[in-house]
Write a protein that holds these residues in place. Sequence first.
Motif, PDB file in Angstrom:
ATOM      1  N   ALA A   2       0.564  -1.339   0.144  1.00 20.24           N
ATOM      2  CA  ALA A   2      -0.037  -0.425  -0.112  1.00 20.24           C
ATOM      3  C   ALA A   2       0.862   1.037   0.324  1.00 20.24           C
ATOM      4  CB  ALA A   2      -0.946  -0.103   1.086  1.00 20.24           C
ATOM      5  N   ALA A   3       2.223   0.687   0.769  1.00 20.96           N
ATOM      6  CA  ALA A   3       2.921   2.697   1.242  1.00 20.96           C
ATOM      7  C   ALA A   3       3.592   2.881  -0.563  1.00 20.96           C
ATOM      8  CB  ALA A   3       3.895   2.203   2.361  1.00 20.96           C
ATOM      9  N   TYR A   4       4.160   1.645  -1.146  1.00 26.70           N
ATOM     10  CA  TYR A   4       4.975   1.240  -2.724  1.00 26.70           C
ATOM     11  C   TYR A   4       3.052   2.628  -3.370  1.00 26.70           C
ATOM     12  CZ  TYR A   4       7.225   1.147  -6.384  1.00 26.70           C
ATOM     13  OH  TYR A   4       8.217   1.116  -7.513  1.00 26.70           O
ATOM     14  N   GLU A   5       2.258   1.399  -3.668  1.00 23.48           N
ATOM     15  CA  GLU A   5       1.239   2.293  -4.637  1.00 23.48           C
ATOM     16  C   GLU A   5       0.655   4.250  -4.365  1.00 23.48           C
ATOM     17  OE1 GLU A   5      -2.743   0.077  -3.343  1.00 23.48           O
ATOM     18  OE2 GLU A   5      -3.938   1.533  -5.024  1.00 23.48           O
ATOM     19  N   ASP A   6       1.225   4.213  -3.126  1.00 23.20           N
ATOM     20  CA  ASP A   6       1.627   5.937  -2.482  1.00 23.20           C
ATOM     21  C   ASP A   6       2.176   6.667  -3.300  1.00 23.20           C
ATOM     22  OD1 ASP A   6      -1.022   5.192  -1.098  1.00 23.20           O
ATOM     23  OD2 ASP A   6      -0.089   5.978   1.280  1.00 23.20           O
ATOM     24  N   ARG A   9       1.616   6.545  -6.810  1.00 26.02           N
ATOM     25  CA  ARG A   9       0.254   7.794  -7.429  1.00 26.02           C
ATOM     26  C   ARG A   9       1.509   8.694  -7.563  1.00 26.02           C
ATOM     27  NH1 ARG A   9      -3.648   5.671  -4.811  1.00 26.02           N
ATOM     28  NH2 ARG A   9      -3.975   4.337  -6.622  1.00 26.02           N
ATOM     29  N   GLY A  10       1.899   9.325  -6.443  1.00 27.32           N
ATOM     30  CA  GLY A  10       2.827  10.560  -6.237  1.00 27.32           C
ATOM     31  C   GLY A  10       3.657  10.336  -6.993  1.00 27.32           C
ATOM     32  N   HIS A  11       3.977  10.246  -7.982  1.00 27.24           N
ATOM     33  CA  HIS A  11       5.055   9.948  -8.880  1.00 27.24           C
ATOM     34  C   HIS A  11       4.763   9.833 -10.467  1.00 27.24           C
ATOM     35  CE1 HIS A  11       8.221   9.614  -5.531  1.00 27.24           C
ATOM     36  NE2 HIS A  11       8.613  10.785  -6.159  1.00 27.24           N
ATOM     37  N   PHE A  53      14.965   9.248  -4.286  1.00 29.41           N
ATOM     38  CA  PHE A  53      14.411   8.836  -4.830  1.00 29.41           C
ATOM     39  C   PHE A  53      13.777   8.689  -6.978  1.00 29.41           C
ATOM     40  CE2 PHE A  53       9.682   6.628  -6.576  1.00 29.41           C
ATOM     41  CZ  PHE A  53      10.213   4.642  -6.067  1.00 29.41           C
ATOM     42  N   ARG A  54      13.203  10.106  -6.599  1.00 31.25           N
ATOM     43  CA  ARG A  54      13.035  10.473  -7.304  1.00 31.25           C
ATOM     44  C   ARG A  54      13.668   9.913  -9.310  1.00 31.25           C
ATOM     45  NH1 ARG A  54       8.933  15.603  -9.980  1.00 31.25           N
ATOM     46  NH2 ARG A  54      11.025  16.826 -10.449  1.00 31.25           N
ATOM     47  N   PRO A  55      14.913  11.234  -9.056  1.00 33.35           N
ATOM     48  CA  PRO A  55      16.661  10.393 -10.021  1.00 33.35           C
ATOM     49  C   PRO A  55      16.196   8.886 -10.311  1.00 33.35           C
ATOM     50  CG  PRO A  55      17.025  11.627  -8.404  1.00 33.35           C
ATOM     51  CD  PRO A  55      15.862  11.650  -7.944  1.00 33.35           C
TER      52      PRO A  55
END
Lengths: 170, 253
Positions: A2-6, A9-11, A53-55
Motif C-alpha cells: 500500500a505504501a508503494y502504491e502511494d 501515485r505521487g510519481h 528516489f525520484r532521480p
Amino acid sequence: MAAYEDLVRGHQAVAFRTAFTITGEAAEAEDAAQEAFVKVYRTLDRFRSGAPFRPWLLTVVANEARNRRRAAGRRVGLTLRAAEHESQTLAPLSPETAVVAQERRTELLGAMEGLREEDREVISLRYFLELSEAEAASVMGCARGTVKSRLSRAVGRLREKMMEAQDAAG
Amino acid sequence: MQPDRGRDLERELRELGPHVEYPPTPDLAGSVRSRLEAEDEAAAPPARGPRLWWIAAAAIMLLVALPVFASVLDAMGSAFSGGAAAGGGAEGGSVAESGQQGAADVAEPTQPPLAMESGASLSAGSGSSAAACASPEPILEARPARGASGDEFSIRGRYFVAGFSVCDDTGTESDPSAQTVPARDVRVEFLQGGRTWELGSVKADKGSRIATQLEVPAGARPGRATVRATYGQGPPEAPYGRTSAEARFSVLE
C-alpha cells in the motif's frame, strides 16, 4: 504494498510524462512507466537509504522508454500541444491577449517539432517537466554540465528556428 | 542583445511548461499494484494459495463420508460383541441386524470423538490437499497491447487450470503441473465502454497455458479496452465457479 502504491501515485505523472517525452507515444510511455515502477519495486532492497528516489526512478523510466523506442525502431515525432485554457491561478487575460499568447505558444511548440530529438528532449525535461539539472542528467544519462551545455545549444537552435519561421512569414 | 533574447526565450519556455498538453496520466498505481500482486501470486509455491472451493469440497466429502464411516465402525464393533453374544454369529443376517442396532446404541457416545478426530484430519487433510492442488490465479497478456480496429494481436496466458486429476492429500509435496487439468473452454472477449465482443474460445495446453492470435473488433473505438479470458473451474460436470484473467489494451485510431 500500500505504501508503494502511494509512492507510485505521487510519481506517476512525472514518470509517464518523462517516458512520453522519450517515446512520443502514450501507450508505449504507459508500458515503460509501469515496467519501471515494477522493476524499482523489485530492487528496492538495493536502494541506498537516504538517497533521493525520484532521480533513481526517472533513470529506470528513461531506460525502459529508450528500450521500447529502440525496439520499435522509429524516430520520435513528439507532438506537444498547447492547452487552450488559461491557467486559473493567473489574472484573467483580455480575449486579444489570450489569443496572442496562445498563438505564441503554438508557434513555439511548432518550432520545437523542427528540432532534433536530443534538443526537444532536453528542453522538455528542463522547462516543461521542470526536472532539476541532476534529474535531467539521470534521464539523459550524462553529466550535469552536459545538460547545461546541451540545453544552451538547444535553445539557440530553437531561436534560429523561430527566426526562420518569422522570416518565412514575412 | 543576443543573451537577452536567449533569456527571453528561456522565460517563454518556462512559462509554456504548464500550458503543454500531455496525454492524460494513466492510473499506474492501480496497474502496478495488480501486476505486482499477480506476479507474487504466480511466483509463490502452490502450497501458499489454498483455494476456498477445495476446502469446501473436502468438507462436503467428509460430511458425506462421516455417517457411513461411523456405521461401518459400529457395525464392525457390534459384529465382534454381538457375534460373541449370539454364539459365534454364523448367520450374516443376525450380524447385520445387530450391527444396525449397535449403531443406534452407540451413535451418541461414539460420534463426538469420531467427529473430533475427523475434524482434526479435515484441517490437516484440507491443508495438504490445498498444498498439493492449489494453483495460482490465471494471468493474461496481450502483445502488442495496442492496435487499431482490424489489427492482429496475440494473447498469452498462464495458470488456466480447470481442476486436478490427482489430488494428493497425503501432505507430501508433488509436482503440481503433473496433476492439473488444463481449462478446455476459455472464452475470450474484448470489452470497451460497456460493449463486449466475443473473440472466440481457446483450449489451454498441457501446461495450462493459452496462446492465440486475435483481431481488434471492427467497432472498437480509440481508447482503453480490456481483453478478458474466462473459464469454469472444476470438472466440466461441476464447475465450482468461473475465473477470468484480464489484459489491458489500447485501441488506436
